[in-house]
Write an enzyme that holds these catalytic residues in place. Structure first.
Site, PDB file in Angstrom:
ATOM      1  N   LYS A 241      17.004  -9.409  -6.442  1.00  0.00           N
ATOM      2  CA  LYS A 241      16.554 -10.539  -5.649  1.00  0.00           C
ATOM      3  C   LYS A 241      17.014 -11.844  -6.287  1.00  0.00           C
ATOM      4  O   LYS A 241      17.087 -11.947  -7.524  1.00  0.00           O
ATOM      5  CB  LYS A 241      15.019 -10.576  -5.577  1.00  0.00           C
ATOM      6  N   ARG A 315       9.022   1.475   0.917  1.00  0.00           N
ATOM      7  CA  ARG A 315       8.922   2.588   1.865  1.00  0.00           C
ATOM      8  C   ARG A 315       9.259   3.923   1.194  1.00  0.00           C
ATOM      9  O   ARG A 315       8.806   4.969   1.650  1.00  0.00           O
ATOM     10  CB  ARG A 315       9.832   2.333   3.068  1.00  0.00           C
TER      11      ARG A 315
END
Length: 461
Positions: A241, A315
Site C-alpha cells: 500500500k 477475503r
C-alpha cells in the site's frame, strides 16, 4: 472500559429536553427568574444546547437541553450526547422530554459520550455526567450494549504494536473467560496440519504467527456463528500500500473487534442461543516468506484461488474460517470485515453495507438499524458478477481486474465458502473519521446493534 448509568438513589439534577417549537410555551410556565435567565443567556433549544437554570441560593435547579427541530434531527443521531459532553460531572435525571423521543437511543448515546481511549495518556480526572435510567427502563440491556461497543472501540484504537495476533488472542481468551465460554486457538504451522492454508499463507510473513481463534458459548437454542476479520495490520503485502492508505491499517481487524463486542453483549444479556465465534488473526506483512501475486492457493474446502493482489487478503483468511463454519449446522452465519474501499466509495463511512440472499432477513436488519440508530444498507449478491471472480486458471480470483463492483465481488467470493447456512456479510469501515455525538474520532462498531436488535426475529428467540 465500562460505561454505566448513575445509581437511581443518588440526588440528581433534573433535565428538561425542549424542542425549538415548544420553547416559548415551556418557558412561559417557568418561574420568572428562570424564564428571564434563559432569555438573557440566549437559550434557543438548538440541538446540543445545555443551559443550567438557577434555583434558590444560586444552586442549579435544572438544565435545559435543546432538542432542535425534527428536520435538524434527521441530520444526525444521539442528540442528547452532544449536550451530555458539555455538562459538569454528577448525576442527572430526565424530568421532561418530548413525546416520541427515542429514549433508548438517547440513553445509549449518553453512555457512549462517556467513552475515552486513555491507554496511552493520563485519564481525564473529571467526573463524567451520568444519567439515571428512567423508571421502567431496561438499563442493564443498554449498559451491556454500550460496554460491548466500548470493547470494540478499544480493540480498534489500540495500535498494531500492542494489538497484533497474540494480543488479539489474549483479548479473545479474556472475553471467553469472563463468561465461561470455551476458547481454543490453532497457531503457526499447525494451521497447515489442520487444513487452514489460506490463513497460514496470508499471515506467515508476519512477526507473530498467524492463528485461528474459536469460541463457543451456550448449550441450547438456535445456532449463531460470527466470523470476524482479524488482520491486525495490513501493509498490502508484496502489493504494498502507499503510505496514505496504510495509515489506518491498525483498524483492519475491525471486523473481529465488532464481532467480539457483539459476542460480549450477547453473553452479558444471556440470550438463549448457541454462539460460535471464529477469528482468523494475522498480519499481512512483507518478507521473504510473503505470499505472491499469481500464487494459486487451495482453500480449506478445496477451492483454488489465484492471487492477483496480495492486498485483497481479508477475503482469503475469512474463506478458511467460513469453510470451517460451514462444516457444522448453523441457523445463521454472519461475517464482519473491513473488507473493501469500494464499500466506502458506495456508502461512505457512516453506513454499514450488508449482503444476504434472504429478503426477510434484509428487511429485518434494515428496520432494526433504523430503530437503534445503527445505519445499514443492503447490497446485492449480483449473480451475473460471479464470472468476474472466476479467472479460468483457478476456481476463484481474489482481486478481479477492472475495479468495478469491488465490494460485491468480494461478497460473492465469500459466499462460495459459507455453505448452506443462511449467510449475512457486513463490509464495514470500523472508523469514525471525525468527532460526532457519542462517536469520537477513532474506532467504532457498525452493524452490531442492528444485528443484535434483529436477532429475535432472525433466530426465533
Amino acid at each position: 472500559m465500562t460505561l454505566g448509568f448513575a445509581a437511581p438513589d443518588l440526588p440528581a439534577t433534573p433535565l428538561f429536553v425542549i424542542e425549538e417549537a415548544e420553547l416559548e410555551d415551556w418557558r412561559a410556565g417557568l418561574p420568572a427568574t428562570q424564564a428571564a435567565w434563559l432569555a438573557e443567556t440566549g437559550f434557543s433549544a438548538r440541538l446540543g444546547e445545555a443551559q443550567p437554570m438557577p434555583g434558590p441560593g444560586g444552586a442549579v435547579a435544572g438544565v435545559a437541553l435543546g432538542y432542535g427541530s425534527a428536520a435538524a434531527r434527521t441530520r444526525g443521531r444521539f442528540h442528547l450526547a452532544a449536550a451530555a459532553a458539555r455538562l459538569p460531572g454528577g448525576a442527572y435525571r430526565l424530568a421532561e422530554w418530548p413525546e416520541g423521543m427515542a429514549l433508548e437511543e438517547e440513553a445509549l448515546g449518553w453512555l457512549l459520550a462517556g467513552y475515552r481511549f486513555d491507554r496511552y495518556r493520563k485519564p481525564d480526572p473529571r467526573d463524567p455526567a451520568r444519567l439515571q435510567p428512567p423508571e421502567g427502563f431496561d438499563a442493564a440491556r443498554i449498559e451491556a450494549i454500550a460496554s460491548g461497543e466500548a470493547l470494540t472501540r478499544d480493540l480498534i484504537n489500540t495500535p498494531a504494536a500492542d494489538m497484533g495476533p497474540a494480543a488479539l488472542e489474549d483479548a479473545f481468551f479474556a472475553l471467553a473467560g469472563r463468561f465461561g465460554a470455551e476458547a481454543s486457538a490453532v497457531r503457526g504451522d499447525d494451521l497447515l496440519a489442520q487444513n487452514f492454508p489460506l490463513i497460514h499463507a496470508v499471515g506467515r510473513a508476519g512477526p507473530q504467527p498467524p492463528r485461528l481463534l474459536e469460541m463457543r458459548w451456550g448449550s441450547a437454542g438456535p445456532r449463531l456463528t460470527l466470523v470476524g476479520k482479524g488482520v491486525c495490520f495490513d501493509t498490502g503485502g508484496l502489493n504494498l500500500k502507499p503510505g496514505s492508505s496504510m495509515g489506518l491499517m491498525k483498524k483492519d481487524m475491525g471486523g473481529s473487534a465488532t464481532v467480539l463486542g457483539l459476542a460480549q453483549t450477547i453473553m452479558a444479556l444471556g440470550l438463549p442461543l448457541r454462539l460460535r465465534v471464529l477469528v482468523p488473526a494475522v498480519e499481512n506483512s512483507v518478507s521473504s516468506t510473503s505470499f505472491r501475486p499469481q500464487d494459486i492457493l487451495t482453500a480449506r474446502n478445496g477451492l483454488t484461488v489465484e492471487v492477483n493482489n496480495t492486498d485483497a487478503e481479508g477475503r482469503l483468511v475469512l474463506a478458511d474460517a467460513l469453510a470451517l463454519a460451514a462444516e457444522e449446522d448453523s441457523d445463521l452465519t454472519v461475517s464482519m470485515a473491513t473488507l473493501t474501499g469500494a464499500a466506502r466509495v458506495a456508502v461512505g463511512p457512516d453506513i454499514a453495507p450488508f449482503y444476504t440472499d434472504a429478503d426477510a432477513a434484509a428487511a429485518a436488519l434494515a428496520e432494526a438499524g433504523a430503530r437503534v440508530a445503527d445505519p445499514v444498507w443492503r447490497m446485492p449478491f449480483h449473480a451475473p458478477y460471479e464470472a468476474m471472480i472466476e479467472p479460468g486458471i483457478a476456481d476463484l480470483d481474489n482481486a478481479p481486474a477492472g475495479g468495478f463492483a469491488g465490494s460485491i465481488t468480494a461478497a460473492l467470493f465469500l459466499r462460495r465458502f459459507a455453505g448452506a447456512a443462511r449467510y449475512i456479510h457486513f463490509d464495514i469501515y470500523g472508523w469514525q473519521p471525525k468527532d460526532a455525538p457519542a462517536r469520537p474520532k477513532g474506532g467504532v462498531g457498525q452493524g452490531a446493534r442492528a444485528l443484535l436488535d434483529a436477532l429475535p426475529g432472525l433466530l426465533g428467540l
